[in-house]
Design an enzyme around this catalytic site. Structure first.
Site, PDB file in Angstrom:
ATOM      1  N   HIS A  92       0.973  -1.580  -5.053  1.00 40.92           N
ATOM      2  CA  HIS A  92      -0.160  -2.296  -4.448  1.00 40.92           C
ATOM      3  C   HIS A  92      -0.136  -2.373  -2.922  1.00 40.92           C
ATOM      4  O   HIS A  92      -0.073  -3.473  -2.357  1.00 40.92           O
ATOM      5  CB  HIS A  92      -0.329  -3.691  -5.062  1.00 40.92           C
ATOM      6  N   HIS A 136      -3.989 -14.615 -15.968  1.00 41.44           N
ATOM      7  CA  HIS A 136      -3.647 -16.035 -16.090  1.00 41.44           C
ATOM      8  C   HIS A 136      -4.887 -16.700 -16.678  1.00 41.44           C
ATOM      9  O   HIS A 136      -6.007 -16.240 -16.438  1.00 41.44           O
ATOM     10  CB  HIS A 136      -3.323 -16.637 -14.722  1.00 41.44           C
ATOM     11  N   ASP A 175      -2.369  -3.520 -11.630  1.00 36.81           N
ATOM     12  CA  ASP A 175      -1.597  -4.755 -11.503  1.00 36.81           C
ATOM     13  C   ASP A 175      -2.264  -5.860 -12.329  1.00 36.81           C
ATOM     14  O   ASP A 175      -2.381  -7.000 -11.890  1.00 36.81           O
ATOM     15  CB  ASP A 175      -1.418  -5.175 -10.034  1.00 36.81           C
ATOM     16  N   HIS A 202       7.763  -4.219  -5.267  1.00 34.53           N
ATOM     17  CA  HIS A 202       6.830  -5.235  -4.772  1.00 34.53           C
ATOM     18  C   HIS A 202       7.256  -5.510  -3.340  1.00 34.53           C
ATOM     19  O   HIS A 202       8.208  -6.251  -3.090  1.00 34.53           O
ATOM     20  CB  HIS A 202       6.881  -6.496  -5.631  1.00 34.53           C
TER      21      HIS A 202
HETATM   22  C1  NCD Z   1       1.867 -10.851 -10.784  1.00 32.88           C
HETATM   23  C2  NCD Z   1       1.933 -11.640 -12.068  1.00 32.88           C
HETATM   24  O1  NCD Z   1       1.168 -12.585 -12.238  1.00 32.88           O
HETATM   25  O2  NCD Z   1       2.762 -11.299 -12.921  1.00 32.88           O
HETATM   26  N1  NCD Z   1       0.994 -11.509  -9.858  1.00 32.88           N
HETATM   27  C3  NCD Z   1       0.373 -10.956  -8.800  1.00 32.88           C
HETATM   28  O3  NCD Z   1      -0.198 -11.706  -8.006  1.00 32.88           O
HETATM   29  N2  NCD Z   1       0.351  -9.650  -8.623  1.00 32.88           N
HETATM   30  C4  NCD Z   1       3.247 -10.751 -10.251  1.00 32.88           C
HETATM   31  C5  NCD Z   1       3.365  -9.747  -9.150  1.00 32.88           C
HETATM   32  O4  NCD Z   1       3.432  -8.549  -9.454  1.00 32.88           O
HETATM   33  O5  NCD Z   1       3.411 -10.159  -8.000  1.00 32.88           O
HETATM   34 ZN    ZN Z   2       2.473  -6.737 -10.581  1.00 32.22          ZN
END
Ligand code: NCD
Ligand code: ZN
Length: 424
Positions: A223, A294, A290, A176
């Site tokens: 990403h 949530h 990714d 990351h």
């Molecule tokens: C990811 C997560 O929610 O686990 N969130 C994101 O914004 N990509 C964590 C991460 O990989 O940064």
């Molecule tokens: Zn991630």
């Protein structure tokens, strides 16, 4: 030739083109490809296109610890509907996947509930027993900036020994890449402010730093989102790169509010277009979602308190297939980035319709498109940033020779397997 357990027939994507063929399957593997084959059982997909299923090499299925957002059951059901037969789960769960026992516990949970095959990432942290984890993990994840979870490393210097151990293990180091020392923490009201806090240089700087610090590692930059990063991930030995659908299709000007809050951030239209073009030209090794679900309630918090991340495992392949249908992308580019390269990079025999590979397949009808609707999604989180966009959802998904999804319904009950420690 002896009759095989199963023969799947259709317009198969073999060596870069479609041909009418039979895929002979025994023990979940492709054992023969021919114009005609006999099998104990037979599935004829008629005029549908048969492609390798996708490998989503970057998902967050939230188990253990955050199963109100997702679990291996719901995440993998979403994967099946999105034509994904194998996922690699990230370590920022609760507890995080930083020890052998945490990895084993997660593997047991996944083996009990996942409908697709899986690999599990372990996290690089100071003091982590990399050698012990390496035998069981699909790869290692390094967090260079704060994001969901608590896995930010204090500095690259603090994990120097661990990175040397990752290099020795031969496993992939997925990164990351955002530089915590550049990241700003000013109050944000929307995706444009979030981008100001995590500017392009934040990503570029992190890529430069990790390329130096992780010498000898097989570095995989997750990403990639900023156009400034593109020259840094091209033509580097021992360095591969990943792009997500959201950085290629969405930007900070979409009215998504907190639902567009993600790390790295959605950037400008120019960055988005640069990601699309780079993908189209085959400059990224892999595409991964990714998938970071949530709940809607969590996302409804004020911008600064809402968690970062968006779901994507169910929509990634369908969105890309729509772009193939619209002739914006070549099918070969999509199959390479979603199927072939993830298999090669992570060393698993999936992602190709070829003898010796797992029989992980999707059946696609390019004429049967439909718009993406949150109500139709299978993730627990119940929303999508792609509402209303057209997509080509696969009509069937086969995992190691078992028909697991058909006509947008779950069709099989089998559980997925850990692609690393198969007999655990
Ligand atoms: C990811 C997560 O929610 O686990 N969130 C994101 O914004 N990509 C964590 C991460 O990989 O940064
Ligand atoms: Zn991630």
């Amino acid at each position: 030739m002896k009759s095989m357990e199963l023969v799947i027939e259709g317009e198969c994507y073999i060596s870069g083109r479609f041909e009418r063929a039979c895929v002979g399957i025994d023990g979940g593997r492709i054992v023969a490809l021919a114009r005609n084959l006999d099998g104990d059982r037979r599935i004829d997909f008629g005029s549908r296109k048969i492609l390798p299923a996708a490998i989503d090499s970057h998902v967050h299925f939230r188990e253990p610890g955050m199963t109100h957002k997702e679990d291996f059951g719901t995440g993998s059901l979403a994967a099946l509907h999105g034509g994904v037969s194998c996922v690699f789960d990230m370590p920022n769960t609760a507890p995080p996947t930083t020890t052998v026992s945490a990895l084993d516990d997660k593997a047991r949970a996944a083996a009990a509930r996942s409908l697709v095959d899986f690999g599990l990432f372990a996290a690089v942290r100071p003091g982590a027993d990399i050698a012990a984890l390496a035998g069981r993990a699909i790869g290692f994840k390094l967090y260079m900036a704060g994001t969901t979870g608590d896995l930010l490393v204090p500095s690259l210097a603090s994990v120097q020994k661990e990175l040397a151990d990752v290099a020795r293990s031969g496993k992939v180091l997925a990164v990351h890449a955002e530089d915590e020392t550049i990241r700003r923490k000013e109050p944000a009201k929307g995706p444009a402010d979030h981008l100001r806090n995590r500017p392009n240089e934040c990503e570029a700087s992190a890529i430069r730093k990790v390329a130096r610090a992780a010498e000898g590692c097989r570095v995989h930059i997750c990403h990639v989102s900023a156009k400034d990063s593109l020259p840094l991930v091209q033509g580097q030995p021992n360095l591969t790169s990943e792009v997500t659908p959201h950085h290629m299709l969405l930007d900070r000007d979409r009215p998504l509010g907190t639902f567009g809050k993600v790390n790295p951030p959605l950037r400008t239209k120019g960055d988005r277009q640069a990601m699309f073009l780079a993908f189209k030209q085959g400059q990224f090794d892999t595409m991964a979602s990714d998938h970071a679900p949530h709940t809607v309630d969590e996302k409804k918090e004020d911008f600064d308190y809402a968690p970062s991340g968006m779901p994507g495992v169910e929509t990634m392949f369908p969105l890309m297939l729509q772009h193939v249908r619209d002739k914006h992308l070549a099918l070969a580019t999509v199959v390479k980035a979603l199927c072939e390269r993830p298999g090669e990079i992570f060393g698993i025999k999936k992602g190709r319709i070829e003898v010796g590979y797992d029989a992980d397949l999707v059946a696609v009808d390019f004429m049967a498109g439909r718009d993406i609707r949150a109500d139709d999604m299978h993730s627990k989180c119940g929303w999508t940033a792609y509402e209303g966009m057209p997509a080509v959802f696969p009509r069937a998904t086969v995992v190691r020779g078992e028909l697991m999804m058909k006509d947008e319904e779950q069709a099989g009950e089998s559980r997925g397997r850990d692609v690393v420690a198969k007999d655990r």
